[in-house]
Design a protein around this motif. Structure first.
Motif, PDB file in Angstrom:
ATOM      1  N   UNK A 193       0.812  -1.222   0.000  1.00  0.00           N
ATOM      2  CA  UNK A 193       0.000   0.000   0.000  1.00  0.00           C
ATOM      3  C   UNK A 193       0.838   1.261   0.000  1.00  0.00           C
ATOM      4  N   UNK A 194       0.369   2.267  -0.703  1.00  0.00           N
ATOM      5  CA  UNK A 194       0.945   3.606  -0.645  1.00  0.00           C
ATOM      6  C   UNK A 194      -0.179   4.557  -0.252  1.00  0.00           C
ATOM      7  N   UNK A 195      -0.050   5.159   0.929  1.00  0.00           N
ATOM      8  CA  UNK A 195      -1.073   6.075   1.440  1.00  0.00           C
ATOM      9  C   UNK A 195      -2.474   5.473   1.328  1.00  0.00           C
ATOM     10  N   UNK A 196      -2.594   4.198   1.727  1.00  0.00           N
ATOM     11  CA  UNK A 196      -3.907   3.548   1.771  1.00  0.00           C
ATOM     12  C   UNK A 196      -4.395   2.981   0.443  1.00  0.00           C
ATOM     13  N   UNK A 197      -3.676   3.276  -0.649  1.00  0.00           N
ATOM     14  CA  UNK A 197      -4.069   2.722  -1.951  1.00  0.00           C
ATOM     15  C   UNK A 197      -3.191   1.523  -2.285  1.00  0.00           C
ATOM     16  N   UNK A 198      -3.787   0.506  -2.877  1.00  0.00           N
ATOM     17  CA  UNK A 198      -3.066  -0.738  -3.135  1.00  0.00           C
ATOM     18  C   UNK A 198      -2.169  -0.640  -4.371  1.00  0.00           C
ATOM     19  N   UNK A 199      -1.057  -1.356  -4.328  1.00  0.00           N
ATOM     20  CA  UNK A 199      -0.196  -1.415  -5.510  1.00  0.00           C
ATOM     21  C   UNK A 199      -1.017  -2.016  -6.649  1.00  0.00           C
ATOM     22  N   UNK A 200      -0.871  -1.449  -7.813  1.00  0.00           N
ATOM     23  CA  UNK A 200      -1.651  -1.915  -8.965  1.00  0.00           C
ATOM     24  C   UNK A 200      -2.762  -0.945  -9.331  1.00  0.00           C
ATOM     25  N   UNK A 201      -3.105  -0.025  -8.416  1.00  0.00           N
ATOM     26  CA  UNK A 201      -4.198   0.911  -8.735  1.00  0.00           C
ATOM     27  C   UNK A 201      -3.670   2.267  -9.204  1.00  0.00           C
ATOM     28  N   UNK A 202      -2.345   2.396  -9.306  1.00  0.00           N
ATOM     29  CA  UNK A 202      -1.770   3.671  -9.742  1.00  0.00           C
ATOM     30  C   UNK A 202      -1.589   3.702 -11.262  1.00  0.00           C
ATOM     31  N   UNK A 203      -1.294   2.549 -11.819  1.00  0.00           N
ATOM     32  CA  UNK A 203      -1.087   2.467 -13.266  1.00  0.00           C
ATOM     33  C   UNK A 203      -2.410   2.382 -14.009  1.00  0.00           C
ATOM     34  N   UNK A 204      -2.360   2.639 -15.327  1.00  0.00           N
ATOM     35  CA  UNK A 204      -3.555   2.442 -16.167  1.00  0.00           C
ATOM     36  C   UNK A 204      -3.930   0.965 -16.144  1.00  0.00           C
ATOM     37  N   UNK A 205      -2.889   0.140 -16.075  1.00  0.00           N
ATOM     38  CA  UNK A 205      -3.089  -1.300 -15.996  1.00  0.00           C
ATOM     39  C   UNK A 205      -1.888  -1.871 -15.248  1.00  0.00           C
ATOM     40  N   UNK A 206      -2.109  -2.939 -14.498  1.00  0.00           N
ATOM     41  CA  UNK A 206      -1.042  -3.493 -13.661  1.00  0.00           C
ATOM     42  C   UNK A 206      -1.061  -5.004 -13.736  1.00  0.00           C
ATOM     43  N   UNK A 207       0.128  -5.584 -13.653  1.00  0.00           N
ATOM     44  CA  UNK A 207       0.265  -7.032 -13.859  1.00  0.00           C
ATOM     45  C   UNK A 207       0.687  -7.734 -12.580  1.00  0.00           C
ATOM     46  N   UNK A 208       0.121  -8.912 -12.358  1.00  0.00           N
ATOM     47  CA  UNK A 208       0.474  -9.755 -11.215  1.00  0.00           C
ATOM     48  C   UNK A 208       0.901 -11.124 -11.717  1.00  0.00           C
ATOM     49  N   UNK A 209       1.791 -11.756 -10.953  1.00  0.00           N
ATOM     50  CA  UNK A 209       2.135 -13.160 -11.193  1.00  0.00           C
ATOM     51  C   UNK A 209       1.636 -13.968 -10.004  1.00  0.00           C
ATOM     52  N   UNK A 210       1.140 -15.158 -10.290  1.00  0.00           N
ATOM     53  CA  UNK A 210       0.786 -16.091  -9.206  1.00  0.00           C
ATOM     54  C   UNK A 210       1.634 -17.346  -9.287  1.00  0.00           C
ATOM     55  N   UNK A 211       2.873 -17.173  -9.734  1.00  0.00           N
ATOM     56  CA  UNK A 211       3.852 -18.273  -9.697  1.00  0.00           C
ATOM     57  C   UNK A 211       3.929 -18.769  -8.249  1.00  0.00           C
ATOM     58  N   UNK A 212       4.142 -20.081  -8.046  1.00  0.00           N
ATOM     59  CA  UNK A 212       4.017 -20.633  -6.683  1.00  0.00           C
ATOM     60  C   UNK A 212       4.791 -19.898  -5.581  1.00  0.00           C
ATOM     61  N   UNK A 213       5.960 -19.337  -5.904  1.00  0.00           N
ATOM     62  CA  UNK A 213       6.736 -18.700  -4.830  1.00  0.00           C
ATOM     63  C   UNK A 213       6.290 -17.273  -4.518  1.00  0.00           C
ATOM     64  N   UNK A 214       5.401 -16.701  -5.305  1.00  0.00           N
ATOM     65  CA  UNK A 214       5.008 -15.303  -5.060  1.00  0.00           C
ATOM     66  C   UNK A 214       4.133 -15.215  -3.794  1.00  0.00           C
ATOM     67  N   UNK A 215       3.903 -13.996  -3.316  1.00  0.00           N
ATOM     68  CA  UNK A 215       3.142 -13.861  -2.065  1.00  0.00           C
ATOM     69  C   UNK A 215       1.750 -14.476  -2.181  1.00  0.00           C
ATOM     70  N   UNK A 216       1.117 -14.342  -3.344  1.00  0.00           N
ATOM     71  CA  UNK A 216      -0.072 -15.153  -3.649  1.00  0.00           C
ATOM     72  C   UNK A 216       0.320 -16.039  -4.811  1.00  0.00           C
ATOM     73  N   UNK A 217       0.395 -17.349  -4.570  1.00  0.00           N
ATOM     74  CA  UNK A 217       0.857 -18.260  -5.613  1.00  0.00           C
ATOM     75  C   UNK A 217      -0.145 -19.379  -5.858  1.00  0.00           C
ATOM     76  N   UNK A 218      -0.241 -19.792  -7.110  1.00  0.00           N
ATOM     77  CA  UNK A 218      -1.075 -20.946  -7.461  1.00  0.00           C
ATOM     78  C   UNK A 218      -0.248 -22.216  -7.245  1.00  0.00           C
ATOM     79  N   UNK A 219      -0.776 -23.360  -7.644  1.00  0.00           N
ATOM     80  CA  UNK A 219       0.013 -24.595  -7.616  1.00  0.00           C
ATOM     81  C   UNK A 219       0.456 -24.910  -9.041  1.00  0.00           C
ATOM     82  N   UNK A 220       0.960 -23.897  -9.673  1.00  0.00           N
ATOM     83  CA  UNK A 220       1.385 -23.959 -11.068  1.00  0.00           C
ATOM     84  C   UNK A 220       1.474 -22.519 -11.525  1.00  0.00           C
ATOM     85  N   UNK A 221       1.428 -22.292 -12.826  1.00  0.00           N
ATOM     86  CA  UNK A 221       1.521 -20.919 -13.324  1.00  0.00           C
ATOM     87  C   UNK A 221       0.173 -20.217 -13.292  1.00  0.00           C
TER      88      UNK A 221
END
Ligand SMILES: *Cc1c(COP(=O)(O)O)cnc(C)c1O
Length: 363
Positions: A161-189
């Motif tokens: 968060x930056x000043x109460x706003x979540x990362x990803x809401x500042x850009x026009x569009x924002x990308x996330x990965x859910x690779x298993x080791x990320x903070x939110x990860x799937x059990x695959x890609x």
């Protein structure tokens, strides 16, 4: 200290039930599990829309293409990132321009990014490296002044968060990965992009599925980058634990800051409030990095280097455009950084053991 083997039993059971739910449903790709996850992820990130895709790199490529950024357009990003950030720019047909980092955070340096701007600059991809969100006021001012589109690479910064706003809401569009080791990860890609623009949203929906607008109607040349129902179902279960897992990461980091006191070890203090860093990685620096890594190995403490070779030092990308003043901070950081254990399943004793080992290190 393998985090996954010691995850809560309840979480394991919920994941098994989620798989069974999908198997029995008979629908395996882009179904109700994906829709449900997209809605929950968008809500949690405080965005209007999420589009689930196959992985984080595709999320970046689709973000660029949904913005119609391609041939000849320059996109500025940091040389100290996962190779995927730069590869996605190249795959979209655009031209990466690599900026240096700020040594305080290892995030992209604002001054260096400014030196990379040309008349062809269309976008900046800001990577919130290690989970730490940048000073967004500065970046928002810059992109507004220069009329550049901001894209965030949030592959390491879920819910920072930056000043109460979540990362990803500042850009026009924002990308996330859910690779298993990320903070939110799937059990695959897995991956996703978020946006609050209905146009980008519908463009991205079509791009992830061959550029179809309606079944068998192809208005664009898209990708095959769909999320599986099983991964979406797993992510929905893991989402329930995300906040508590992040709290634990922050707690471990605060122990490290309080008790690691070896004079040859430099800690990268968080620059802003507590939730501006979600500690995907806890990174230290030392001039004796290789010796420290070997020493930790002998103590059975796993450590990694993020990243040993900045993108501009890889052979295949050595000719990319860069900050004309060079990328010296990133080069120095690559030679000195080390990621020490920081994951939510670490016990208090394990945290103490790491602190003690690091404080006892001498060269
Ligand atoms: C992991 C990561 C990616 C790529 O995500 P994948 O899901 O592995 O494709 C992109 N950028 C950053 C900063 C990452 O850490």
């Amino acid at each position: 200290m393998n985090g996954f083997s010691v995850e809560p039993e309840d979480l394991k059971l919920c994941q098994v039930a989620a798989c069974e739910r999908v198997i029995r449903s008979g629908r395996y790709v882009l179904g109700s599990e994906v829709l449900n996850f997209e809605k929950n992820w968008a809500d949690l990130c405080q965005a209007n829309y999420a589009v689930a895709v196959a992985n984080g790199m595709d999320a970046i490529e689709i973000s660029l293409r949904a913005l119609n950024i391609s041939c000849g357009d320059e996109v500025i990003t940091t040389t100290m990132t996962a190779f995927a950030t730069v590869l996605a720019i190249i795959r979209a047909g655009a031209v990466p321009v690599l900026a240096d980092i700020d040594l305080k955070t290892a995030n992209m340096s604002l001054d260096s990014a400014k030196r990379c701007i040309s008349s062809k600059t269309k976008a900046i991809i800001l990577v919130h490296l290690y989970g730490q969100i940048s000073n967004m006021d500065d970046w928002l001012d810059l992109v507004e002044q220069e009329n550049i589109t901001l894209i965030e690479d949030c592959a390491q910064s879920h819910l920072a968060e930056w000043k109460g706003k979540k990362s990803g809401t500042f850009g026009r569009v924002s990308a996330f990965s859910f690779y298993p080791t990320k903070n939110l990860g799937a059990l695959g890609d897995g991956g996703a992009l978020i946006t609050s623009s209905p146009e980008i949203y519908s463009h991205a929906l079509s791009l992830r599925n061959y550029g179809q607008t309606n079944r068998y109607i192809h208005e664009k040349l898209g990708l095959n980058s769909r999320m599986d129902e099983i991964q979406a179902a797993i992510l929905s279960e893991r989402l329930k634990y995300l906040k508590s897992f992040i709290e634990r990461r922050i707690q471990i980091a605060s122990e490290y800051f309080e008790y690691i006191s070896n004079p040859v070890i430099e800690l990268l203090k968080p620059q802003f409030n507590e939730h501006s860093h979600v500690y995907h990685l806890f990174v230290i620096r030392t001039n004796h990095r290789d010796e420290l890594k070997k020493y930790l190995d002998t103590m059975q403490i796993e450590s990694f280097i993020h990243y040993p070779i900045p993108v501009h030092k890889q052979n295949i990308t050595a000719n990319l455009m860069t900050d004309p003043e060079g990328l010296r901070n990133a080069e120095a950081h690559a030679n000195a950084c080390l990621s020490i254990p920081c994951h939510p399943q670490m016990t208090d004793d394990e945290v103490k053991y790491v602190i003690k080992a690091i404080n006892a290190f001498n060269i």
